[in-house]
Design a protein around this motif. Sequence first.
Motif, short mmCIF file in Angstrom:
data_model
loop_
_atom_site.label_atom_id
_atom_site.label_comp_id
_atom_site.label_asym_id
_atom_site.label_seq_id
_atom_site.Cartn_x
_atom_site.Cartn_y
_atom_site.Cartn_z
N LEU A 141 55.34 -0.57 -19.49
CA LEU A 141 56.19 0.96 -18.94
C LEU A 141 55.70 1.19 -17.64
O LEU A 141 54.13 1.80 -17.65
CB LEU A 141 56.52 1.66 -20.17
CG LEU A 141 57.83 1.50 -20.65
CD1 LEU A 141 57.92 2.59 -21.69
CD2 LEU A 141 59.40 1.36 -20.24
N GLY A 142 55.56 1.42 -16.48
CA GLY A 142 55.51 1.74 -15.86
C GLY A 142 54.70 0.34 -14.02
O GLY A 142 54.12 0.97 -13.51
N ASP A 143 54.66 0.14 -14.83
CA ASP A 143 54.23 -1.19 -14.32
C ASP A 143 55.62 -1.82 -13.37
O ASP A 143 56.32 -2.66 -13.49
CB ASP A 143 53.88 -2.65 -15.37
CG ASP A 143 52.78 -3.56 -14.11
OD1 ASP A 143 53.39 -3.54 -13.18
OD2 ASP A 143 51.99 -4.44 -15.11
N PRO A 144 54.62 -1.56 -11.78
CA PRO A 144 55.60 -2.31 -10.85
C PRO A 144 55.91 -3.56 -10.86
O PRO A 144 57.77 -4.20 -10.40
CB PRO A 144 55.22 -1.31 -9.71
CG PRO A 144 53.34 -1.91 -9.86
CD PRO A 144 53.71 -1.19 -11.22
N LEU A 145 55.45 -4.44 -11.81
CA LEU A 145 55.55 -6.16 -11.83
C LEU A 145 56.89 -6.06 -13.19
O LEU A 145 56.77 -7.42 -13.06
CB LEU A 145 54.19 -6.78 -11.65
CG LEU A 145 53.44 -6.99 -10.80
CD1 LEU A 145 52.08 -7.81 -10.68
CD2 LEU A 145 54.28 -6.80 -9.53
N ALA A 146 56.92 -5.57 -13.75
CA ALA A 146 57.89 -5.51 -15.32
C ALA A 146 59.10 -5.94 -14.70
O ALA A 146 59.64 -5.19 -13.57
CB ALA A 146 58.32 -3.86 -15.72
N VAL A 147 59.79 -6.92 -15.52
CA VAL A 147 61.28 -7.05 -15.03
C VAL A 147 62.75 -5.79 -15.46
O VAL A 147 63.20 -6.33 -14.53
CB VAL A 147 60.99 -8.25 -16.12
CG1 VAL A 147 63.05 -8.77 -16.18
CG2 VAL A 147 60.43 -9.80 -15.87
#
Length: 311
Positions: A186-192
């Motif tokens: 959670l929080g990763d800008p690369l998350a789908v």
Amino acid sequence: MSDVIRLISASKKDFEKMTPMDLKESVFKSEGRVIMGQHLLFAGEGLVRGVTNSELMFAFGADMVMLNTMDLDEEDKNKGLQGLTYQELKARCRRPIGIYLGCPKAGFGEEEKKPLYRLGGMLCTPEHVRKCVDMGVDFIVLGGNPGSGTSINDVISCTRWIKEEYGDRILVFAGKWEDGIHEKVLGDPLAVRDAKEIIGELIDAGADCIDLPAPGSRHGISVSMIQELVRYVHSYKPGTLAMTFLNSSVEGADPDTIRLIALKMKETGADIHAIGDGGFAGCTSPENIHQLSVSIKGRPYTYFRMASVNR
């Protein structure tokens, strides 16, 4: 607000009276100064002969401890308990102790690989959750250990059926702060998927606390990213807690590094600050627990936690 005392000022007699929702309120009242340690049970008996890692972490300033890889079926697999049951450990520590449950992925089969520990014993199943409730476990944390294949959808699903069944009888922590290789944390800008959408689903499912990665410990995660999500947690449903989790092996760094990350964690506005079990014999070094505690809540409250076990 009730007369529940804040966690950082509570001691044995206060903890003995707390219901799960009292504990939640007690954390909220502590204004972002609660420290949680993590105790990995399968890795060995512990750092010090005759003393469990849980006792050691409380002695160095932790307010809560989470047991990881606890086998709820075969007690002899829990080396870190040194032969104690959960209730016996709780009687020794006299502070809140929770259990981490891995949410099984779709089509899970324990024989897919040979894990370091018995995965089936720590899975989030109706039988295991019932056992936790019957044992009087202070809280459960839902997630998926690295390599387990657990997705955030699995965590949401488990959160929902647990709260539908038990409601306020169990305090539920849920989120995704680790194992960000195949599915980003959670929080990763690369998350789908959008993190706020996930947080909303977790809270709607009944989660009492949302777990997030700590800036400075998980690669690519900054203060501003997590700060925004913590604000969203607190505004989406007031009273919901947020926890930042310092792990990804950085819990095994030196105390100076822990101090720097602790200040970043506090900037996020989270209610609880946890530190992982990566280190030696099932926990980080006691010095790092102490540093996290001093950096987050200062020496007076840290010393109180260290010395107030019998009060």
